[in-house]
Scaffold this motif. Structure first.
Motif, PDB file in Angstrom:
ATOM      1  N   LYS A  47       0.835  -1.204   0.000  1.00 47.11           N
ATOM      2  CA  LYS A  47       0.000   0.000   0.000  1.00 47.11           C
ATOM      3  C   LYS A  47       0.873   1.258   0.000  1.00 47.11           C
ATOM      4  CE  LYS A  47      -3.867  -2.233   2.388  1.00 47.11           C
ATOM      5  NZ  LYS A  47      -4.648  -2.331   3.644  1.00 47.11           N
ATOM      6  N   ARG A  48       1.965   1.240   0.738  1.00 46.65           N
ATOM      7  CA  ARG A  48       2.855   2.401   0.764  1.00 46.65           C
ATOM      8  C   ARG A  48       3.516   2.611  -0.600  1.00 46.65           C
ATOM      9  NH1 ARG A  48       6.033   2.141   6.610  1.00 46.65           N
ATOM     10  NH2 ARG A  48       4.173   2.121   7.929  1.00 46.65           N
ATOM     11  N   PHE A  49       3.882   1.512  -1.260  1.00 49.44           N
ATOM     12  CA  PHE A  49       4.469   1.631  -2.600  1.00 49.44           C
ATOM     13  C   PHE A  49       3.469   2.268  -3.559  1.00 49.44           C
ATOM     14  CE2 PHE A  49       4.978  -0.065  -6.885  1.00 49.44           C
ATOM     15  CZ  PHE A  49       6.284   0.287  -7.168  1.00 49.44           C
ATOM     16  N   PHE A  50       2.227   1.792  -3.537  1.00 48.32           N
ATOM     17  CA  PHE A  50       1.218   2.344  -4.441  1.00 48.32           C
ATOM     18  C   PHE A  50       0.829   3.771  -4.047  1.00 48.32           C
ATOM     19  CE2 PHE A  50       0.315  -2.208  -5.408  1.00 48.32           C
ATOM     20  CZ  PHE A  50       0.577  -2.137  -6.767  1.00 48.32           C
ATOM     21  N   LEU A  51       0.882   4.102  -2.763  1.00 48.56           N
ATOM     22  CA  LEU A  51       0.607   5.470  -2.347  1.00 48.56           C
ATOM     23  C   LEU A  51       1.679   6.413  -2.876  1.00 48.56           C
ATOM     24  CD1 LEU A  51      -1.063   7.483  -0.764  1.00 48.56           C
ATOM     25  CD2 LEU A  51       0.221   6.896   1.292  1.00 48.56           C
ATOM     26  N   LEU A  52       2.932   5.960  -2.838  1.00 50.76           N
ATOM     27  CA  LEU A  52       4.017   6.764  -3.398  1.00 50.76           C
ATOM     28  C   LEU A  52       3.829   6.922  -4.908  1.00 50.76           C
ATOM     29  CD1 LEU A  52       6.641   8.190  -2.521  1.00 50.76           C
ATOM     30  CD2 LEU A  52       7.867   6.099  -3.090  1.00 50.76           C
ATOM     31  N   LEU A  53       3.423   5.865  -5.584  1.00 52.33           N
ATOM     32  CA  LEU A  53       3.150   5.934  -7.020  1.00 52.33           C
ATOM     33  C   LEU A  53       1.995   6.887  -7.300  1.00 52.33           C
ATOM     34  CD1 LEU A  53       3.567   4.885  -9.909  1.00 52.33           C
ATOM     35  CD2 LEU A  53       2.032   2.981  -9.346  1.00 52.33           C
ATOM     36  N   TYR A  54       0.967   6.845  -6.470  1.00 53.37           N
ATOM     37  CA  TYR A  54      -0.189   7.726  -6.642  1.00 53.37           C
ATOM     38  C   TYR A  54       0.221   9.192  -6.494  1.00 53.37           C
ATOM     39  CZ  TYR A  54      -4.693   9.924  -5.658  1.00 53.37           C
ATOM     40  OH  TYR A  54      -5.790  10.753  -5.680  1.00 53.37           O
ATOM     41  N   LEU A  55       1.027   9.510  -5.495  1.00 55.04           N
ATOM     42  CA  LEU A  55       1.495  10.884  -5.303  1.00 55.04           C
ATOM     43  C   LEU A  55       2.354  11.338  -6.480  1.00 55.04           C
ATOM     44  CD1 LEU A  55       2.488  10.866  -1.514  1.00 55.04           C
ATOM     45  CD2 LEU A  55       0.534  12.025  -2.549  1.00 55.04           C
TER      46      LEU A  55
ATOM     47  N   PHE B  30      11.450   2.415  -5.716  1.00 53.53           N
ATOM     48  CA  PHE B  30      10.573   3.246  -6.545  1.00 53.53           C
ATOM     49  C   PHE B  30      11.394   4.139  -7.473  1.00 53.53           C
ATOM     50  CE2 PHE B  30       8.147   7.101  -7.357  1.00 53.53           C
ATOM     51  CZ  PHE B  30       6.948   6.584  -7.819  1.00 53.53           C
ATOM     52  N   ARG B  31      12.438   4.760  -6.953  1.00 55.19           N
ATOM     53  CA  ARG B  31      13.278   5.626  -7.775  1.00 55.19           C
ATOM     54  C   ARG B  31      13.987   4.825  -8.870  1.00 55.19           C
ATOM     55  NH1 ARG B  31      13.856  10.806  -6.511  1.00 55.19           N
ATOM     56  NH2 ARG B  31      15.498  10.879  -8.077  1.00 55.19           N
TER      57      ARG B  31
END
Length: 429
Positions: free
Chosen positions: A272-280, A417-418
């Motif tokens: 969820k944190r990975f996808f939240l970072l992607l969403y932002l 992510f980066r």
């Protein structure tokens, strides 16, 4: 003489340019502080700003000073003690120092604090996502709902002051002045020549009344020339704008998350944190990116954003159900010739027997030829299972479009992510 007065009010935040120049100048220090802040805080707390400190020594300005040796004269105002030619002793060594070191306390209890300031939410996210992009984003052909761009389409006599064409208006004014003054100047030259001819005549033959008449005519013509305005409303020209359809760079991101029973609560939180970072990231940099959220266990469903992040549904694991659903959604709503297609998948790598082969075939034969990019993150501290091994085959077939990384704990989210979305030098638009 014509005066042009700009009566537009001054914009707010007049120091914004200076602030941006400061952020650019110390980008390296600020980026390092932002990365430390990302590792320190929770991903769910990414949207607020951050207080950043820069060592004082790093913001010191270069100064010029006299080197040793040489002769120089100084005029010091208010001098009542020294005369020309006097020699001045240097101050004692213990009194000429600069005091305590910067950023630390001296034995006298004095020092210099680091320079600190606060980044806004927008500035903080700008540094967080600096250097990232959607790989292989391409311009797509025009579609029924076209992206419109306003472009210049010639000149017109009517318009708003903001779109006035200064050059063309001045050219029109110059041409009008030439056209209006030409016959008057021609008549003026004829009157001046007639007056000169009359004044050269013998005084006996000279006609005083004619001379008076010609002088009056010359004065009238000169006033008419001066009365021609420098610029007139007739001269003004304005840029016209027209709507021009543009190739669309619209994109859709499919967020695929495994919520099966093998995904522990810690694994789900990391996903969820990975996808939240992607969403932002997408919200910050791309206005026309649609998001499709897919959760799967033995069956896959397209869900809302809230349900994607907060639903507690769970079950077994069949990854191919999610890939099949993504394919159906693409065929129904997102034609590849009109959309840039991206998929981000998070899983622990666990899958039912023989389903990993199905996932491999689905990706190679159906999905990857249509996608711009596929990012797979496997959240597990253990050895990779069959799904990772089959995905390695896909990555070998599509090395530029398929990327896969492992996340062991929450501290790996931001670096991974980066790495997945870093800017490529060979990016095509």
């Amino acid at each position: 003489m014509t005066y042009f007065i700009d009566r537009r009010p001054n914009a707010k935040h007049k120091s914004a340019v200076n602030r941006q120049r400061f952020l650019e100048r110390y980008r390296k220090h600020i980026k390092r502080s932002v990365e430390e802040a990302v590792n320190r805080r929770s991903i769910t707390d990414m949207e607020r700003g951050e207080k950043v400190s820069i060592p004082t020594k790093d913001i010191s300005e270069p100064v010029f000073q006299h080197g040793p040796g040489g002769a120089r004269e100084i005029v010091s105002p208010g001098n009542k003690e020294f005369l020309a030619g006097d020699k001045i002793q240097r101050p004692p060594g213990q009194g000429g120092g600069s005091g305590a070191g910067e950023g630390s306390a001296s034995n006298q209890g004095e020092g210099t604090d680091e320079f600190a300031f606060t980044l806004s939410r927008e500035e903080f996210l700008e540094f967080v996502f600096d250097g990232l992009e959607l790989p292989h984003l391409q311009r797509k052909p025009l579609k029924s709902l076209q992206e419109i761009k306003m472009v210049r389409a010639g000149l017109a006599r009517d318009g708003v002051p903001a779109r006035i064409s200064i050059t063309r208006s001045m050219r029109e004014a110059y041409a009008r002045r030439i056209a209006m003054r030409a016959p008057i100047k021609r008549a003026l030259r004829e009157a001046q020549q007639a007056l000169e001819t009359e004044e050269r005549k013998d005084p006996v033959l000279r006609n005083p009344a004619r001379i008076t008449e010609l002088k009056a005519e010359i004065e009238r013509l000169e006033k008419r020339i001066e009365a021609v305005p420098f610029i007139d409303t007739y001269d003004l020209r304005y840029h016209q704008l027209a709507a021009q359809p543009q190739p669309s760079s619209q994109a859709v991101m499919f967020c695929v998350m495994d919520v099966s029973g093998s995904m522990t609560q810690n694994h789900k939180d990391i996903a969820k944190r990975f996808f939240l970072l992607l969403y932002l990231f997408l919200e910050k940099h791309y206005e026309k990116v649609e998001l499709v959220f897919v959760r799967h266990h033995t069956a896959a469903r397209e869900v809302s954003e809230e349900e994607f992040f907060y639903s507690r549904e769970t079950g077994g694991t069949i990854v191919s159900s999610a890939l099949t659903l993504v394919k159906k959604i693409i065929d129904k709503r997102y034609p590849p010739e009109q959309w840039n297609l991206y998929v981000a998948q998070a899983s622990d790598g666990d899958n039912w027997d023989d389903d990993s082969n199905v996932c491999r075939d689905l990706l190679i034969k159906q999905l990857m030829p249509q996608l711009q990019y596929y990012a797979y993150v496997e959240i597990t501290p253990h050895d990779h299972q069959s799904l990772w091994q089959e995905y390695e085959t896909v990555a070998a077939r599509f090395p530029e479009q398929f990327a896969m990384r492992q996340i062991i704990d929450a501290g790996d989210i931001y670096p991974v992510f980066r790495e997945l979305f870093k800017r490529r030098l060979s990016q095509q638009h």
